[in-house]
Design an enzyme around this catalytic site. Structure first.
Site, PDB file in Angstrom:
ATOM      1  N   HIS A 258       0.860  -1.183   0.000  1.00 53.59           N
ATOM      2  CA  HIS A 258       0.000   0.000   0.000  1.00 53.59           C
ATOM      3  C   HIS A 258       0.893   1.228   0.000  1.00 53.59           C
ATOM      4  O   HIS A 258       1.844   1.317   0.771  1.00 53.59           O
ATOM      5  CB  HIS A 258      -0.893  -0.003   1.242  1.00 53.59           C
ATOM      6  CG  HIS A 258      -2.015   0.986   1.176  1.00 53.59           C
ATOM      7  ND1 HIS A 258      -1.803   2.345   1.260  1.00 53.59           N
ATOM      8  CD2 HIS A 258      -3.354   0.818   1.038  1.00 53.59           C
ATOM      9  CE1 HIS A 258      -2.972   2.970   1.181  1.00 53.59           C
ATOM     10  NE2 HIS A 258      -3.923   2.067   1.038  1.00 53.59           N
ATOM     11  N   ARG A 278      -6.469  10.588   0.084  1.00 54.89           N
ATOM     12  CA  ARG A 278      -6.200  11.075  -1.273  1.00 54.89           C
ATOM     13  C   ARG A 278      -7.497  11.282  -2.049  1.00 54.89           C
ATOM     14  O   ARG A 278      -7.622  12.214  -2.843  1.00 54.89           O
ATOM     15  CB  ARG A 278      -5.274  10.095  -1.997  1.00 54.89           C
ATOM     16  CG  ARG A 278      -3.848  10.149  -1.487  1.00 54.89           C
ATOM     17  CD  ARG A 278      -2.972   9.048  -2.064  1.00 54.89           C
ATOM     18  NE  ARG A 278      -3.185   7.773  -1.398  1.00 54.89           N
ATOM     19  CZ  ARG A 278      -3.248   6.610  -2.001  1.00 54.89           C
ATOM     20  NH1 ARG A 278      -3.133   6.534  -3.319  1.00 54.89           N
ATOM     21  NH2 ARG A 278      -3.417   5.493  -1.312  1.00 54.89           N
TER      22      ARG A 278
END
Length: 620
Positions: A258, A278
């Site tokens: 990740h 994000r």
């Protein structure tokens, strides 16, 4: 109903009767379906099996509600069309296949995309509370690799809400749950699953589950790495149990790092920073203050989705005129970009990069949309994400490879053995899109449980048996570390294994390092045969780790061996010496077995051929 053997003594934790004929207090239970693991896949499988009329047991290594599913914060990917009406299963299917670099089992990707919306609505019927659009529909947010906003979410606590809902449903149905119970072996008779052997972590007493079906829902393998978002339970138990029972694994080289795990402060190292940060406006910057992701948009995405790159505006614009940040490219692309910036000397002081949402969103917005992120890092690390950027970097998060299963039934090549969730391979190809994990758990957990119940019904007149010899052998293997005096410390071996995997089988790989890793793993396997633990069987963490190491070593060998074999870069597998995808490898699965119980065997297998009516979707 549970069939426990009658005895005068009852187990101190569960109240179940114990076998008076065994001095160690062996428990025996009989069920139609035994589910190993109590995350989203395990709970959904148990509910489906119960609804199909089977007697069901859930066996979990930790406490109920402690499953790693709660760490999936962003949402459940499902093409419900609540935000973009033009979204549909065909687009979700295409996104999933492209995200997996076309190495996915096409049938699993199709079923997943088609059934995910119904599974989300089912959760809502069972009491799950979702965030809402202005029209009162389930809200859906943007995530990396998805063409449209399609992640049904509950702030940044979606996994927690999913577990809460499924757990409550399972408890309401009266499904038996065995907590803090570790399974160490699966039993077979004439090639068919006959049961499972394990022990209570608190007392060390052994327990046998007799069942014609077992559903593996044990999650991943992250504890083989030094830096991981995974908790202590993720030692590859299901992968290794399946191999020792005669099942095959596929594509274990594909490990997802990740892109945004915390790297500083030490109190939160490895903890995931959800992609929602994000998705809600956070951007990645290097030590020079540059928003570097624009330099890493692959040509594939420029050609397929981007008409214009508007760096000044902070977006690239796709064919539907939707503006998307480059931070929401698929996870493998973002992780490689971060890794490149760090290696180029543009990283943060502690070996990461900066993830900044504080300068782009108000404090009120952040606390409302990302409450868990805000409170978690404020309380654990004194980092205020509303006022300062986070230091993040790639962290071992998810394994795309796993048990080879039939796409429709989730049964492995071993009769009666099923797998769902992260422990199963095929669905995600070489890279999993964010949000697809939770819908994967729901779709294939249900299918595994339903088909396991059906298999148990068919086997009702000829159920395979667990023999006393099998139980004695499993008991002896579990107790072996107590019989070795002055041997190896399990914690030392785990530390050495994590070092090998992090250094030599990490995010960027090359042949000489992979060969070195396999040599080191062989040495560790030899050392592990001389593991020694002290004390008694009552809660003994050293003994527990000694048993877990057996699984971690075989799974690590699978990852390293497959990574050496696949001479290309694709998805979660990046070879420095073969930096590009290769069409020769793009149509092959790597199948791993354990024919002699000791050494991993590897073979090539062609991918299932996608039908023409689905192929045309990629021409649109």
């Amino acid at each position: 109903m549970t069939e426990s053997q009658t005895a005068d003594e009852r187990h101190p934790m569960t109240g179940n009767r114990m076998d008076a004929g065994v001095s160690s207090g062996l428990e025996r239970h009989a069920y139609d379906v035994v589910v190993i693991g109590a995350g989203g896949a395990g709970l959904r499988a148990a509910i489906a099996a119960h609804d199909a009329g089977a007697s069901v047991a859930i066996v979990c290594k930790s406490l109920l509600g402690k499953a790693h599913t709660v760490m999936a914060e962003g949402g459940i990917a499902a093409a419900m069309g609540n935000v973009y009406a033009e979204d549909g299963w065909q687009v979700h299917f295409r996104d999933t296949m492209r995200g997996g670099k076309m190495l996915n089992n096409w049938r699993m990707a199709q079923l997943h995309a088609q059934e995910a919306p119904e599974r989300v609505l089912e959760l809502e019927e069972w009491g799950a509370l979702f965030d809402r659009t202005e029209d009162g529909l389930i809200s859906q947010r943007d995530f990396g690799g998805h063409r449209y906003a399609r992640l049904a979410h509950v702030g940044d606590r979606t996994g927690l809400e999913m577990i809460r809902t499924l757990q409550q449903r399972a408890v309401d149905l009266g499904i038996d749950v065995y907590m803090e119970c570790t399974i160490t072996e699966l039993f077979r008779e004439a090639g068919r699953i006959s049961g499972a052997f394990g022990y209570w972590r608190e007392t060390g007493r052994f327990v046998v589950f007799e069942s014609p079906t077992v559903v593996l829902a044990t999650g991943g393998i992250g504890k083989s790495y030094q830096v991981t978002s995974n908790s202590w339970e993720y030692t590859g138990d299901g992968h290794a149990l399946a191999m020792r029972a005669g099942a095959s694994l596929i594509n274990m080289e594909f490990v997802q790092f990740h892109p945004t795990g915390m790297v500083w402060p030490p109190s939160v190292k490895g903890i995931l920073v959800t992609e929602s940060v994000r998705g809600d406006g956070g951007v990645l910057k290097n030590s020079e203050g540059e928003r570097f992701m624009f330099d890493y948009i692959p040509e594939y995405f420029k050609k397929e989705t981007a008409d214009t790159i508007e760096e000044a505006e902070g977006w690239y614009t796709d064919k539907k005129n939707h503006r998307r940040p480059p931070e929401l490219l698929p996870r493998d692309e973002v992780a490689r970009a971060i890794n490149s910036e760090i290696k180029a000397g543009r990283g943060s002081p502690h070996g990461g990069v900066y993830l900044d949402i504080a300068s782009r969103r108000s404090a009120e917005f952040i606390r409302r949309r990302l409450p868990s992120m805000y409170h978690q890092f404020k309380e654990l690390a004194d980092v205020d994400i509303t006022a300062e950027p986070m230091e993040v970097g790639p962290t071992c998060h998810y394994v795309m490879g796993g048990v080879e299963v039939d796409a429709d039934t989730e049964q492995s090549i071993v009769e009666g053995l099923y797998a769902a969730g992260e422990v199963a391979g095929g669905m995600h190809g070489s890279n999993r899109l964010g949000g697809n994990s939770l819908s994967d758990l729901l779709v294939f957990g249900r299918r595994a449980g339903h088909n396991a119940a059906y298999h148990a019904y068919r086997a009702r007149d000829s159920r395979p048996k667990v023999t006393d010899e099998q139980v004695r052998a499993a008991s002896a293997a579990a107790l072996h570390p107590f019989e070795v005096e002055g041997g190896e410390n399990p914690y030392t071996i785990q530390k050495d294994l994590q070092d090998v995997m992090q250094r030599l089988v990490g995010i960027i790989r090359k042949a000489d390092e992979l060969k070195e890793s396999l040599g080191e793993i062989e040495k560790l396997k030899a050392r592990a045969k001389q593991l020694s633990v002290e004390g008694h069987r009552q809660y003994n963490p050293g003994w527990h780790l000694a048993l877990d190491l057996t699984n971690m070593l075989v799974v690590s060998e699978c990852i390293a061996k497959a990574a050496l074999e696949r001479e290309e870069s694709r998805g979660g597998h990046t070879r420095d010496d073969y930096p590009k995808p290769d069409d020769r490898w793009g149509a092959l699965n790597l199948v791993l077995t354990l024919p002699d119980g000791e050494t991993v065997d590897l073979k090539h297998q062609p991918l299932p051929v996608m039908p023409e009516d689905l192929k045309v979707l990629f021409d649109q």
